[in-house]
Design an enzyme around this catalytic site. Structure first.
Site, PDB file in Angstrom:
ATOM      1  N   ARG A  43      -3.554  11.031  12.556  1.00 57.02           N
ATOM      2  CA  ARG A  43      -2.965   9.690  12.735  1.00 57.02           C
ATOM      3  C   ARG A  43      -1.869   9.728  13.789  1.00 57.02           C
ATOM      4  NH1 ARG A  43       0.327   6.712   7.935  1.00 57.02           N
ATOM      5  NH2 ARG A  43       2.175   6.981   9.230  1.00 57.02           N
ATOM      6  N   HIS A  95      -2.944  -1.200   3.884  1.00 56.88           N
ATOM      7  CA  HIS A  95      -4.124  -0.357   3.756  1.00 56.88           C
ATOM      8  C   HIS A  95      -3.985   0.561   2.554  1.00 56.88           C
ATOM      9  CE1 HIS A  95      -1.346   1.897   6.304  1.00 56.88           C
ATOM     10  NE2 HIS A  95      -1.932   3.003   5.897  1.00 56.88           N
ATOM     11  N   ASP A 136       2.463   0.943   6.901  1.00 52.07           N
ATOM     12  CA  ASP A 136       3.132   2.159   7.367  1.00 52.07           C
ATOM     13  C   ASP A 136       4.533   1.870   7.892  1.00 52.07           C
ATOM     14  OD1 ASP A 136       1.019   3.878   6.800  1.00 52.07           O
ATOM     15  OD2 ASP A 136       0.062   3.521   8.741  1.00 52.07           O
ATOM     16  N   HIS A 155      -0.056  -0.148   1.090  1.00 48.81           N
ATOM     17  CA  HIS A 155       1.204  -0.074   1.826  1.00 48.81           C
ATOM     18  C   HIS A 155       1.020  -0.517   3.269  1.00 48.81           C
ATOM     19  CE1 HIS A 155      -0.802   3.721   2.799  1.00 48.81           C
ATOM     20  NE2 HIS A 155      -0.004   3.853   3.858  1.00 48.81           N
TER      21      HIS A 155
HETATM   22  C1  SIN Z   1      -2.572   6.440   5.752  1.00 48.92           C
HETATM   23  O1  SIN Z   1      -2.032   5.806   4.874  1.00 48.92           O
HETATM   24  O2  SIN Z   1      -2.150   6.457   6.898  1.00 48.92           O
HETATM   25  C2  SIN Z   1      -3.837   7.222   5.450  1.00 48.92           C
HETATM   26  C3  SIN Z   1      -5.031   6.344   5.442  1.00 48.92           C
HETATM   27  C4  SIN Z   1      -6.286   7.111   5.195  1.00 48.92           C
HETATM   28  O3  SIN Z   1      -6.233   8.347   5.140  1.00 48.92           O
HETATM   29  O4  SIN Z   1      -7.327   6.494   5.053  1.00 48.92           O
END
Ligand code: SIN
Length: 288
Positions: free
Chosen positions: A271, A256, A102, A100
């Protein structure tokens, strides 16, 4: 400080590791500009051995744009823009465990996300990244031209709607169900990066619902092709976390994927997500 910033590419398509900077400090404008330039060039940048409080992580992120408050995932009580991404040993699913970009489900999607590792499993829990610029550039001129004429509808319903994948309960994360209020927004299928001018595919399996003006059924074959194409190994890199590691990715050109390969272990990240500056906003229009 800027003289000691050292940037080393880590993979062919995207990714660079930066050393010589302490992200907990109030960094000078030239250092921030150098980090931003590295982000735009390498699409995802990595830092090691950092020590960031939630306030310091927020201060660093806010140098790149306003911090996003996630509409569905609760932030920390004292720092609502800092989201804790936690998988407890007993949790079966993880957050972000699918390809995805973000916040593409928003009218003004985020420009980047900064993830800091607090606690990591003894093995596993890597994050994978895929360059959507490299994926676009690998397509034929004919396909590129076709895609450049298309827009796509994005929404959070399949992730955060009732029974959605991301709204599944995890012990230490509070995630609200969108309950039909999530809305849909239209973005170009090919995004021209506002800082580099480089073109990248801007559709993703989590949040892209259909091609604008097409039915979901009509859209499926093209989206399936793009989703398959865009995660080809040649466009990816992979990051192995240690406590204190930081990854900063550009959501405008990178997908990612948080790998869920560490059953029975705990993984704890924080995050912050950076929105575009108000003047940089664009073209997203609310769909009917
Ligand atoms: C996310 O999608 O922001 C999480 C990525 C992760 O935990 O590696």
């Amino acid at each position: 400080m800027s003289q000691s910033l050292n940037i080393r590419r880590t993979a062919g398509a995207l990714g660079a590791e930066i050393t010589g900077v302490d992200l907990s400090r109030d960094l000078s404008d030239p250092v921030i500009a150098a980090i931003r330039a590295a982000l735009v060039e390498h699409q995802v940048i990595f830092f090691r051995d950092q020590s960031l409080s939630p306030a310091e992580q927020g201060r660093f992120g806010a140098r790149f744009g306003p911090l996003n408050i996630h509409p569905y995932v609760a932030g920390m009580a004292d720092y609502p823009a800092v989201m804790e991404v936690i998988k407890e040993p007993q949790d079966k699913t993880n957050f972000g465990g699918g390809w995805h970009s973000d916040m593409s489900f928003l009218a003004r999607p985020s420009i980047g996300s900064i993830l800091y590792a607090v606690e990591v499993p003894a093995f596993g829990g890597d994050t994978l990244f895929a360059s959507q610029a490299a994926a676009f550039e690998a397509l034929s001129a004919g396909m590129q031209a076709t895609l450049e004429g298309l827009n796509a509808v994005h929404g959070a319903s399949t992730q955060y709607g009732p029974g959605g994948i991301s709204s599944r309960k995890r012990s230490s994360m509070v995630i609200a169900e969108a309950d039909g209020l999530e809305g849909e927004f239209v973005h170009p299928v090919v995004l021209i990066h506002p800082e580099s001018g480089r073109k990248a595919l801007y559709v993703n399996p989590a949040f892209t619902l259909r091609i604008d003006g097409w039915t979901a059924r009509e859209s499926r074959p093209l989206l399936d092709f793009l989703f398959q194409h865009s995660r080809h190994e040649a466009y990816t890199c992979r990051f192995n976390w240690a406590p204190g590691s930081v990854a900063f990715w550009d959501n405008r050109s990178v997908w990612h994927y948080a790998l869920n390969d560490y059953p029975g272990q705990r993984r704890h990240m924080r995050r912050v997500t950076v929105d575009p500056w108000p003047e940089a906003v664009a073209t997203a229009v609310a769909a009917e």
